[in-house]
Design a protein around this motif. Structure first.
Motif, PDB file in Angstrom:
ATOM      1  N   ASN A   1       3.029  10.380   8.919  1.00 17.45           N
ATOM      2  CA  ASN A   1       2.846   9.652   7.661  1.00 17.45           C
ATOM      3  C   ASN A   1       2.333  10.565   6.569  1.00 17.45           C
ATOM      4  O   ASN A   1       2.762  10.485   5.420  1.00 17.45           O
TER       5      ASN A   1
ATOM      6  N   ARG B   1      -4.515   6.330  -3.091  1.00 13.13           N
ATOM      7  CA  ARG B   1      -4.606   7.443  -2.140  1.00 13.13           C
ATOM      8  C   ARG B   1      -3.818   8.652  -2.616  1.00 13.13           C
ATOM      9  O   ARG B   1      -2.825   8.511  -3.333  1.00 13.13           O
TER      10      ARG B   1
ATOM     11  N   SER C   1      -1.748  10.986  12.576  1.00  9.12           N
ATOM     12  CA  SER C   1      -0.928  10.473  11.475  1.00  9.12           C
ATOM     13  C   SER C   1      -0.219  11.575  10.701  1.00  9.12           C
ATOM     14  O   SER C   1       0.092  11.394   9.532  1.00  9.12           O
TER      15      SER C   1
ATOM     16  N   GLY D   1       0.282   2.071   5.902  1.00  9.21           N
ATOM     17  CA  GLY D   1      -0.590   1.964   4.725  1.00  9.21           C
ATOM     18  C   GLY D   1      -0.008   1.039   3.687  1.00  9.21           C
ATOM     19  O   GLY D   1      -0.309   1.159   2.503  1.00  9.21           O
TER      20      GLY D   1
ATOM     21  N   ASN E   1       3.068  10.429  14.719  1.00 14.66           N
ATOM     22  CA  ASN E   1       2.163   9.315  14.419  1.00 14.66           C
ATOM     23  C   ASN E   1       1.799   8.584  15.692  1.00 14.66           C
ATOM     24  O   ASN E   1       2.644   8.431  16.578  1.00 14.66           O
TER      25      ASN E   1
ATOM     26  N   GLY F   1       3.100   2.430   1.684  1.00 15.34           N
ATOM     27  CA  GLY F   1       3.500   3.554   2.530  1.00 15.34           C
ATOM     28  C   GLY F   1       4.941   3.492   2.997  1.00 15.34           C
ATOM     29  O   GLY F   1       5.678   4.486   2.925  1.00 15.34           O
TER      30      GLY F   1
ATOM     31  N   SER G   1       2.217   1.769  12.113  1.00 14.66           N
ATOM     32  CA  SER G   1       0.995   2.569  12.075  1.00 14.66           C
ATOM     33  C   SER G   1       0.153   2.131  10.877  1.00 14.66           C
ATOM     34  O   SER G   1       0.645   1.465   9.971  1.00 14.66           O
ATOM     35  N   TYR G   2      -1.110   2.551  10.913  1.00 18.15           N
ATOM     36  CA  TYR G   2      -2.021   2.191   9.827  1.00 18.15           C
ATOM     37  C   TYR G   2      -2.110   3.338   8.826  1.00 18.15           C
ATOM     38  O   TYR G   2      -1.541   4.407   9.014  1.00 18.15           O
ATOM     39  N   THR G   3      -2.829   3.106   7.750  1.00 20.72           N
ATOM     40  CA  THR G   3      -3.165   4.143   6.776  1.00 20.72           C
ATOM     41  C   THR G   3      -3.630   5.413   7.492  1.00 20.72           C
ATOM     42  O   THR G   3      -4.461   5.321   8.391  1.00 20.72           O
ATOM     43  N   PRO G   4      -3.130   6.572   7.087  1.00 19.04           N
ATOM     44  CA  PRO G   4      -3.414   7.800   7.856  1.00 19.04           C
ATOM     45  C   PRO G   4      -4.805   8.383   7.660  1.00 19.04           C
ATOM     46  O   PRO G   4      -4.961   9.533   7.279  1.00 19.04           O
TER      47      PRO G   4
ATOM     48  N   GLN H   1      -6.945   8.828  10.125  1.00 23.43           N
ATOM     49  CA  GLN H   1      -7.188   9.687  11.287  1.00 23.43           C
ATOM     50  C   GLN H   1      -6.063  10.724  11.303  1.00 23.43           C
ATOM     51  O   GLN H   1      -4.999  10.517  11.881  1.00 23.43           O
ATOM     52  N   ALA H   2      -6.321  11.842  10.652  1.00 24.44           N
ATOM     53  CA  ALA H   2      -5.239  12.777  10.338  1.00 24.44           C
ATOM     54  C   ALA H   2      -4.468  13.248  11.566  1.00 24.44           C
ATOM     55  O   ALA H   2      -3.239  13.349  11.530  1.00 24.44           O
TER      56      ALA H   2
ATOM     57  N   CYS I   1      -6.668  -0.273  -2.439  1.00 24.30           N
ATOM     58  CA  CYS I   1      -6.897   0.313  -1.124  1.00 24.30           C
ATOM     59  C   CYS I   1      -5.528   0.637  -0.534  1.00 24.30           C
ATOM     60  O   CYS I   1      -5.179   1.786  -0.338  1.00 24.30           O
ATOM     61  N   THR I   2      -4.727  -0.395  -0.330  1.00 23.84           N
ATOM     62  CA  THR I   2      -3.406  -0.207   0.272  1.00 23.84           C
ATOM     63  C   THR I   2      -2.483   0.555  -0.678  1.00 23.84           C
ATOM     64  O   THR I   2      -2.619   0.466  -1.892  1.00 23.84           O
ATOM     65  N   ASN I   3      -1.571   1.337  -0.128  1.00 25.22           N
ATOM     66  CA  ASN I   3      -0.449   1.815  -0.937  1.00 25.22           C
ATOM     67  C   ASN I   3       0.802   1.175  -0.353  1.00 25.22           C
ATOM     68  O   ASN I   3       0.704   0.297   0.494  1.00 25.22           O
TER      69      ASN I   3
ATOM     70  N   TYR J   1      -4.517   0.645  19.638  1.00 21.71           N
ATOM     71  CA  TYR J   1      -4.931   1.042  18.287  1.00 21.71           C
ATOM     72  C   TYR J   1      -6.133   0.203  17.867  1.00 21.71           C
ATOM     73  O   TYR J   1      -6.029  -0.636  16.961  1.00 21.71           O
TER      74      TYR J   1
END
Lengths: 483, 455, 129
Positions: B109, B293, B106, A282, A68, B332, B97-100, B102-103, B328-330, A76
């Motif tokens: 995740n 998601r 990520s 997330g 990650n 994670g 980290s943010y929601t994946p 950008q595969a 939107c959010t899970n 970021y």
């Protein structure tokens, strides 16, 4: 060092008979399960979970983590997500057993510290928004939107007014129209001008006594402050409607301007963004909402109030919409936000926004020569550049730039949002980045635009994975490891 | 002194590059009359050390489950969290980290989410799991919306009284401004009565929501409920306890169409009720109606296996007002913790944990009912919690006196069920020892019963 | 079918009308131009047999990875058949849009919608704009 086993799933790593967890022996007289439960309710075997040793579990997940990018490891600048540094003091606070090990149904007398923290959060969020009441219950921004729209629905029902429409500008986040629909309203799209502002003429044609709420993101998703905010609020209020402020971009205006002062009747916060999260890959987030006095009776229940020198949960709220989730709220996230706000204070919070805006404008000034920023030469906390010239001249798309940035150790900006800007790259540096980082990022971006287009089409080159086949993923979905 | 990321010299150089005279000038787009003309009225900034002191002060006014003995349940439980889970959950590559989306940046995740989904389908016996929702109650409400939209039955949803009252309240709130009516089914025996249910379900009913074990801890005849529900063409939404599935049949076994749960019990502490983990799984026929998601497996341009977020056209950022949900959010980080927890526990660990809950709660119920004043309110098999009726109708006094002795002894039920004002709900997890249970019984046995009237 | 003999809606559906047992049946699909513009399709949500449809109203959806597009019924009537093979063979929409890529057959109840359709030349002109 590369570990070739690190992408095997836990199911592939499993070996029958291996164990990590050891549980205590049963210290009470043990009965046959069949004597305690109806036969039909008992499973013959436990679910087919993988069997691993503890070192295998640790190695697996630690190796996964290294695949990650994160705020702690990389710059970021993901627009609209406010990926600021997450102070570690917040984490320590949330891990304290006296907060983490509390049960939601403990008597209030055993929770006075927790309730005091939550009460102070209500008060502080009200002050920052310039609104009079607060509910900490919603679990995320979109959840706050839904809760607030249900508050609005209850308010109008109480007034005996039938209002069915929620106006949403076309460049708003998808959560806005989705929340409106989920709340039982018709989402009506409002046009925006080329500058990304609400089209006042379109507003005029769509505004009538059936409008319950206008949802607005201000500063907007283009990183600009809506110049007609007052006019819009006045017009909506004139027909008896309410203004909802999507607080996604509060990081630009802390201590500078307050939604309640510029016409909002309701707003949510994204504490995981504005008040330093973290984002947790997330989630979790939180979505506390603040509203004006007249809407306060309808807020979700309970709310923390004081009774003499005690803090208590107030359930006696006959006009409440009820609940949008179980228990009090995402207090773990709120506690981090509390630690953040308390360690910044009034001046510190204003400095946060000042520096977020300074960093964004500085990066804009460095980037605009490479990638034009169609809307304005100044911005608030973020800006939207466009790669459409590059695409035309060199066949380099926003996606190519985004993917190639990964090779240089930068997380990509948000691309292709908002849709109103072609080849959009939405860049939000946040206040916690240094000038050196911003300079290096701008230089890297410039260097990439000089590269061969073919090299960029295949980027990233250095990551373990490059350009996943999303069509295949959606056409033939594989959503779990086969049993 | 506020936190400084750039020195005053840096700031000057930056302003110069921008062509602005001052930082204040950058805020010129906000009309002066809309700007705040005073500092925010907030407490002054604390240093990290002062914050620590402030938090310790607040903490000293809380009495937590490590210092009291916790027999509270009702959807939030004092289960054990192995150290492995904390270690993995505190890797900052995961939690910062943010929601994946950008595969390539990520995969960690995304693979963790894929493994989470795989574990949840195995745990529940359902076809598909999403990447998680906010919590159990909101997941139940989302399941109801999923049921109405997929059955095209917008008339009614049947909710038994033995479903968690806060879940019922959440469902009611979600439906308040929609046309669907919540029909509450009385459950005087503590479980769903098949005849009452059969009378309540008809072709207008989109779904029946069954909690298993239910709010009172009672084990339902899930097969019978599923049969009655299916006969009316309604969907069965199962609200399950993840740890109970070490012993109990899975929602997929008894024919649930949608299964939701509060998943904090898989490795996340009680945290005063949140943030938690909303689990949701469903039949494959419902996948296009699923909120939230979903990660999927695919290959990259070099042919290597990899993971991406997929089927995104269901979601709000693409379908906007027609999306399956606004979510939107899970959760994670907690999905990750649940994944690590289940990987650490394995099938035997899960079974043993469930068995400890079952045996210990059964023992506690047995011991309490040896006292004359106590009886089980519902003489039905239970899993890890049960309802005690106090013949002397002194629940508040009892619980308060137990607290004085260091016990969080139970949850008074009168707040939700006036007919159960003489009852309280007791939960016993794998963490409770025989000695703690015996002391609780001793404490409640010796609780002074106050004379009600002081004439 | 020969694309030059079909009628087209402004929203890129093609229509072929035939008589069957005294009723007019419209076969509907989407044009090669539309399939190309929609890029890699991943899913189709077909209408239901028996469903009543109205002219110029959405009655079917196609999805690419990051977009959802409505398909509009060019005529009013009742769906009497759908191409069940499409969901598992979406490539047919691109490889044979005017033949085995047909989407639905509609028994026309009101012919008013037909008047608004374009002929091949007019449709080609629209696509070129």
């Amino acid at each position: 060092m590369k570990n070739t086993r690190d992408t095997q799933t836990i199911f592939e790593l499993s070996r029958s008979g291996r164990r990590a967890a050891r549980l205590p022996a049963c210290d009470v007289p043990e009965h046959n399960v069949a004597d305690l439960l109806p036969a039909a309710s008992i499973a013959a075997t436990p679910p087919a979970l993988p069997e691993l040793s503890e070192p295998a579990v640790i190695r697996h997940f630690v190796n996964l983590s290294t695949q990650n990018m994160s705020v702690d490891t990389h710059f970021y600048p993901l627009g609209s997500c406010t990926m600021k540094y997450n102070p570690k003091r917040n984490e320590r606070a949330a891990a304290m057993p006296a907060f983490a090990d509390l049960h939601p149904y403990q008597p209030a007398e055993t929770l006075q510290g927790m309730l005091q923290m939550l009460y102070e959060m209500q008060e502080m969020l009200q002050e920052i928004s310039g609104l009079e009441a607060c509910s900490l219950q919603p679990a995320a921004g979109a959840h706050g939107e839904l809760a607030a729209l249900l508050v609005a629905a209850a308010y109008f029902r109480d007034l005996g007014e039938s209002r069915t429409k929620v106006l949403v500008p076309d460049n708003a986040h998808g959560t806005n129209p989705a929340s409106a629909a989920m709340g039982g309203f018709d989402a009506v799209t409002l046009k925006t001008t080329a500058d990304g502002f609400v089209d006042l003429d379109d507003l005029e044609t769509k505004l009538d006594e059936h409008v319950a709420v206008l949802m607005i993101t201000n500063p907007s998703t283009l990183g600009l402050f809506e110049p007609n905010m007052q006019v819009i609020a006045d017009r909506v209020h004139k027909v008896g409607g309410l203004i909802y402020l999507d607080g996604a971009n509060m990081n630009a205006i802390l201590g500078v301007a307050r939604p309640g002062d510029f016409g909002a009747d309701m707003q949510h916060y994204n504490p995981h963004k504005t008040f330093s999260g973290p984002h947790g890959g997330g989630g979790p987030g939180a979505g506390p909402i603040c509203v004006t006095e007249k809407l306060a009776p309808y807020l979700p229940t309970p709310i923390v109030k004081t009774l003499g020198d005690q803090f208590v949960l107030d359930y006696d709220r006959p006009k409440t919409i009820g609940r949008v989730r179980a228990f009090f709220g995402n207090v773990g996230v709120l506690l981090r936000a509390y630690a953040y706000i308390r360690t910044h204070g009034p001046d510190g919070l204003r400095r946060v926004s000042e520096n977020a805006v300074l960093n964004a404008n500085y990066l804009l000034s460095r980037v605009k020569h490479i990638l034009p920023v169609p809307q304005g030469h100044r911005c608030m906390h973020e800006f939207v550049a466009s790669a459409s010239d590059l695409r035309r001249d060199k066949k380099i798309s926003a996606m190519d730039l985004a993917k190639r940035l990964l090779d240089f150790g930068y997380h990509a900006p948000t691309v292709y949002f908002p849709l109103t800007v072609p080849e959009a790259m939405m860049i939000e540096p946040t206040e916690t980045e240094s000038k050196e980082t911003l300079d290096a990022f701008a230089e890297t971006l410039f260097r990439i635009t000089e590269e061969d287009a073919d090299l960029l089409h295949d980027a990233p080159h250095t990551t373990a994975v490059s350009r996943p086949d999303e069509v295949r993923a959606a056409r033939q979905p594989v959503l779990s490891y086969p049993e | 002194m506020p936190y400084l990321y750039n020195t005053p010299e840096d700031q000057r150089a930056m302003l110069e590059a921008i062509g602005a005279g001052s930082i204040d000038e950058l805020f010129d787009p906000i009309p002066a009359y809309l700007q705040l003309d005073r500092p925010l009225n907030l407490p002054p900034a604390l240093s990290e050390m002062e914050l620590d002191q402030q938090l310790r002060l607040l903490a000293s006014r809380n009495r937590h489950a490590g210092e009291l003995v916790c027999f509270l349940g009702g959807g939030c439980y004092d289960h054990f969290v192995p150290a492995v889970v904390d270690t993995i959950g505190s890797r900052s590559e995961f939690y910062t980290s943010y929601t994946p989306y950008q595969a390539e940046a990520s995969q960690g995740n995304l693979q963790a989410v894929f493994e989470y989904q795989s574990l949840i389908t195995r745990l529940t016996g359902m076809d598909i799991s999403n990447a998680s929702l906010y919590d159990g109650a909101s997941a139940a409400a989302e399941a109801v919306l999923m049921a109405t939209s997929s059955t095209r039955r917008f008339g009614k949803v049947v909710v038994p009284e033995c479903l968690h009252p806060e879940y019922r309240s959440t469902i009611a709130t979600y439906l308040e401004n929609l046309e669907t009516e919540v029909v509450t089914l009385e459950t005087p025996t503590g479980v769903v009565d098949p005849d009452l249910l059969a009378a309540a379900v008809d072709e207008e009913v989109a779904a029946v929501v069954l909690q298993q074990p239910n709010f009172f801890g009672c084990v339902e005849d899930a097969y019978r409920v599923a049969e009655i529900t299916a006969a009316a063409g309604s969907l069965l939404i199962s609200v399950f306890d993840p740890l109970s599935l070490g012993i109990l049949r899975r929602p997929g076994d008894y024919g649930a169409n949608i299964a939701v749960a509060e998943g904090h019990t898989l490795g996340t502490p009680m945290s005063y009720g949140g943030p938690f983990l909303g689990i949701m799984a469903c039949d494959k026929s419902l996948v296009r109606r699923m909120p939230g998601r979903i990660a999927g497996k695919t290959v990259d341009r070099r042919g290597n296996d990899c993971y991406v977020l997929t089927m995104q056209t269901r979601e709000q950022h693409i379908r906007r007002e027609k999306a399956t949900s606004n979510v939107c959010t899970n959760q994670g980080l907690f999905a990750l913790r649940a994944t690590a927890y289940l990987a650490q526990l394995g099938p035997q660990g899960l079974r043993e944990t469930a068995n400890l809950c079952l045996q210990k709660s059964h023992y506690a119920a047995e011991q309490l009912c040896k006292l004359d004043r106590f009886s089980l309110a519902f003489p039905v098999p239970t899993f890890k919690e049960f309802v005690i009726r106090d013949a002397e109708n002194q629940v508040a006094e009892l619980l308060s006196s137990a607290l004085d002795n260091g016990f969080l002894a139970g949850i008074p039920l009168g707040q939700w069920y006036p007919q159960l004002a003489d009852c309280f709900l007791v939960a016993v997890t794998e963490k409770r020892t025989k000695a703690e249970i015996d002391s609780l019984v001793h404490s409640l046995a010796n609780s002074e019963t106050k004379v009600t009237a002081e004439v | 079918m020969n694309p030059e003999e079909l009628s087209y809606a402004k929203t890129h559906e093609w229509v072929a009308v035939a008589e069957q047992d005294g009723a007019k049946i419209a076969t509907v699909g989407i044009s090669a131009f539309a399939v190309e513009a929609l890029t890699d399709l991943v899913y189709i949500d077909l209408p239901k047999v028996g469903q009543q449809v109205e002219a110029e109203q959405p009655f079917c959806e196609v999805e690419s990875v990051k977009a959802v597009s409505d398909i509009y019924s060019p005529v009013a009537g009742r769906v009497i058949a759908v191409n069940d093979t499409l969901p598992d063979a979406l490539e047919t929409l691109g490889s044979d849009p005017y033949g085995s890529g047909w989407i639905a057959k509609i028994k026309i109840s009101d012919e008013a919608g037909l008047a608004n359709l374009l002929d091949y030349a007019a449709y080609q002109k629209q696509c070129a704009e």
